[in-house]
Motif scaffolding. Structure first.
Motif, PDB file in Angstrom:
ATOM      1  N   ASP A  47       0.844  -1.193   0.000  1.00 34.38           N
ATOM      2  CA  ASP A  47       0.000   0.000   0.000  1.00 34.38           C
ATOM      3  C   ASP A  47       0.884   1.249   0.000  1.00 34.38           C
ATOM      4  O   ASP A  47       0.643   2.192  -0.754  1.00 34.38           O
ATOM      5  N   GLN A  48       1.934   1.234   0.838  1.00 38.57           N
ATOM      6  CA  GLN A  48       2.823   2.394   0.908  1.00 38.57           C
ATOM      7  C   GLN A  48       3.619   2.568  -0.377  1.00 38.57           C
ATOM      8  O   GLN A  48       3.852   3.686  -0.837  1.00 38.57           O
ATOM      9  N   ARG A  51       1.298   4.096  -2.863  1.00 37.87           N
ATOM     10  CA  ARG A  51       1.089   5.518  -2.548  1.00 37.87           C
ATOM     11  C   ARG A  51       2.267   6.365  -3.042  1.00 37.87           C
ATOM     12  O   ARG A  51       2.065   7.464  -3.568  1.00 37.87           O
ATOM     13  N   TYR A  99      -7.824  -4.326   6.801  1.00 38.31           N
ATOM     14  CA  TYR A  99      -7.128  -3.463   5.835  1.00 38.31           C
ATOM     15  C   TYR A  99      -7.723  -2.058   5.863  1.00 38.31           C
ATOM     16  O   TYR A  99      -7.000  -1.056   5.881  1.00 38.31           O
ATOM     17  N   ILE A 104      -5.367   0.980   4.615  1.00 38.35           N
ATOM     18  CA  ILE A 104      -4.828   0.383   3.393  1.00 38.35           C
ATOM     19  C   ILE A 104      -5.869   0.525   2.293  1.00 38.35           C
ATOM     20  O   ILE A 104      -7.008   0.067   2.430  1.00 38.35           O
ATOM     21  N   ARG A 105      -5.472   1.156   1.222  1.00 34.62           N
ATOM     22  CA  ARG A 105      -6.420   1.411   0.140  1.00 34.62           C
ATOM     23  C   ARG A 105      -6.740   0.126  -0.620  1.00 34.62           C
ATOM     24  O   ARG A 105      -5.869  -0.739  -0.793  1.00 34.62           O
ATOM     25  N   PRO A 107      -7.028  -2.500  -3.525  1.00 35.43           N
ATOM     26  CA  PRO A 107      -6.274  -2.632  -4.775  1.00 35.43           C
ATOM     27  C   PRO A 107      -7.180  -2.391  -5.977  1.00 35.43           C
ATOM     28  O   PRO A 107      -8.414  -2.375  -5.849  1.00 35.43           O
TER      29      PRO A 107
END
Length: 466
Positions: A47-48, A51, A99, A104-105, A107
């Motif tokens: 996730d990071q 980003r 998540y 956490i975005r 997917p």
């Protein structure tokens, strides 16, 4: 931007296959049980990464799969006396909830293995046609990858075939290292866990699932394949072999996040030292859990101890505290040219260097130290610039107060109310030239760890450790 490539064994400059686009496939959870800290860390790493690529101007396509059919899923369902698909669905929801809680975005795609059986069958047939797979020697529905047929087998983990452990002993395959592409149902397994194929009735092997899903959503050649360090062998080694043998270029980079220890000991359910995500969220706010999981470099071991979440919460409050102090003391001051702040060069350099989040966090804490000094010296413009930069950095890391609702807790509001009442009493004493009482209030607050700052038209406070 540079990333460590497991296959190359070194940090390499990242160049996308398609200009301004990044394609990432991440091995998601096998949903045989509820999520634990290791699952959260792995998902957060990618996730990071996504980003940061997005901030750098890339269009990011992140695919994170769900393995909902597997030996472990069937075993756990049998133990629980429930349907395997019901168990998988319940655990998948638990993962999704955690998540979301961690910021956490979602997917771009989150495919389930059971939804991609046709793609797996096609891939297996290609390997059979190319001579890199064979039907089981006993005439069953099992199909195996022929490791001896692929000279590059072992290139991801730099192992020779004779050094590799067998996945499982079986009399119906040519050599111990050959791995299953398709499996016959075992005795006692429900027919609902099987599919009819040209090879016979059965279910997919673990490795073929990810190869098929990655190719389905990202094509035969994509930028990055990620997952936990424990997946390098056999899972990722076998993915690479079967996909390459099928004629696919597959992933340009292989990235692996480090594992988690508990008090210096490898985390394991058999040792009884695994930490559930539920336990984490009961001990600290989700934002502090996110900070903690980002606090070690993604490739390094992250150790969990009883004190780490409180330390993470304190560190995050120090960052948020600077924003709050600026909002109090600079409430009537704005510099329009600073509102859209550029990230500090040092912060960008650290994230460009193999996503070095811990070093980026250090940049943020140094900025807060300097920003508090600016406020103390009434360097208003400099303090406001640092406030805007800090908020921008927190946004990139998913740690900004605006991404979590209010950063204040009720106790903070109550403390602010009490202190402001004392400040008003002190100001009134000064107006009445009762300087002894004014000094008494200042000293009383100082003894409690609260420092006052007198501006030209108002008085502000901060904790002395902030």
């Amino acid at each position: 931007m540079k990333l460590f490539d497991t296959r190359a064994g070194e940090t390499r400059e990242f160049t996308p296959i398609r200009e301004s686009e990044v394609s990432i496939y991440v091995c998601g959870p096998t949903v045989q049980s509820a999520p634990h800290i290791g699952h959260l860390r792995s998902a957060l790493v990618y996730d990071q990464l996504a980003r940061w690529f997005a901030y750098r101007g890339y269009k990011v396509t992140l695919v994170r799969n769900v393995t909902d059919i597997d030996d472990k899923v069937l075993e756990k369902a049998k133990e629980a006396n429930t349907n395997w698909w019901q168990l998988a669905a319940e655990n998948e929801r638990a993962f999704s909830d955690d998540y979301l809680r961690l910021g956490i975005r979602p997917p771009a795609y989150e495919p389930r293995a059971t939804g991609h059986i046709p793609q797996m069958i096609d891939l297996i047939q290609t390997l059979l046609e190319r001579g890199h797979a064979y039907r089981a020697l006993d005439g069953s529905s099992n199909v195996y990858f022929d490791t001896a047929s692929w000279p590059n087998y072992g290139e991801l983990t730099n192992q020779g075939i004779d050094q590799m452990d067998s996945e499982e002993a079986a009399s119906d395959k040519k050599r111990p290292q050959d791995f299953a592409l398709w499996k016959s149902l075992k005795a006692g397994e429900p027919e609902s866990a099987g599919w009819s194929t040209p090879f016979g009735f059965g279910r997919p092997g673990w490795h073929i699932e990810c190869s098929a899903m990655a190719t389905r959503y990202l094509g035969e050649h994509f930028d990055i394949h990620g997952g936990g360090l424990d997946l390098r062998f056999p899972h990722h080694e076998n993915e690479l072999a079967q996909s390459s043998a099928a004629g696919h270029k597959f992933a340009n980079f292989w990235i692996h996040n480090g594992l988690i220890t508990t008090g210096g000991t490898k985390m394991s359910k058999s040792l009884g030292n695994s930490v559930s995500s539920q336990a984490l969220f009961e001990l600290a706010p989700a934002s502090a859990v996110r900070y903690y999981l980002l606090s070690a470099h993604y490739r390094s071991v992250l150790d969990y101890q009883s004190s780490v979440l409180q330390e993470a919460q304190t560190a995050l409050e120090r960052l948020h505290g600077y924003l709050e102090r600026c909002d109090r003391e600079l409430s009537n001051t704005r510099f329009a040219d600073l509102e859209i702040a550029a990230l500090p060069d040092e912060f960008v350099a650290e994230l460009d260097d193999d996503l070095n989040v811990p070093a980026a966090l250090a940049v943020m804490h140094e900025l807060v130290r300097a920003g508090n000094a600016d406020l103390d010296a009434e360097r208003i413009r400099e303090a406001h610039e640092k406030r805007c930069q800090l908020d921008a950095m927190l946004q990139v890391l998913g740690l900004a107060p605006s991404q979590w609702g209010s950063s204040k807790v009720p106790e903070h509001d109550a403390l602010d109310h009490l202190i402001r009442a004392l400040i008003e009493e002190r100001n009134q004493a000064r107006a009445n030239k009762d300087y002894a009482r004014a000094d008494q209030i200042r000293d009383r607050l100082a003894q409690s760890g609260i420092e006052l700052f007198d501006a030209s038209d108002s008085t502000h406070w901060r904790l002395t450790n902030g």
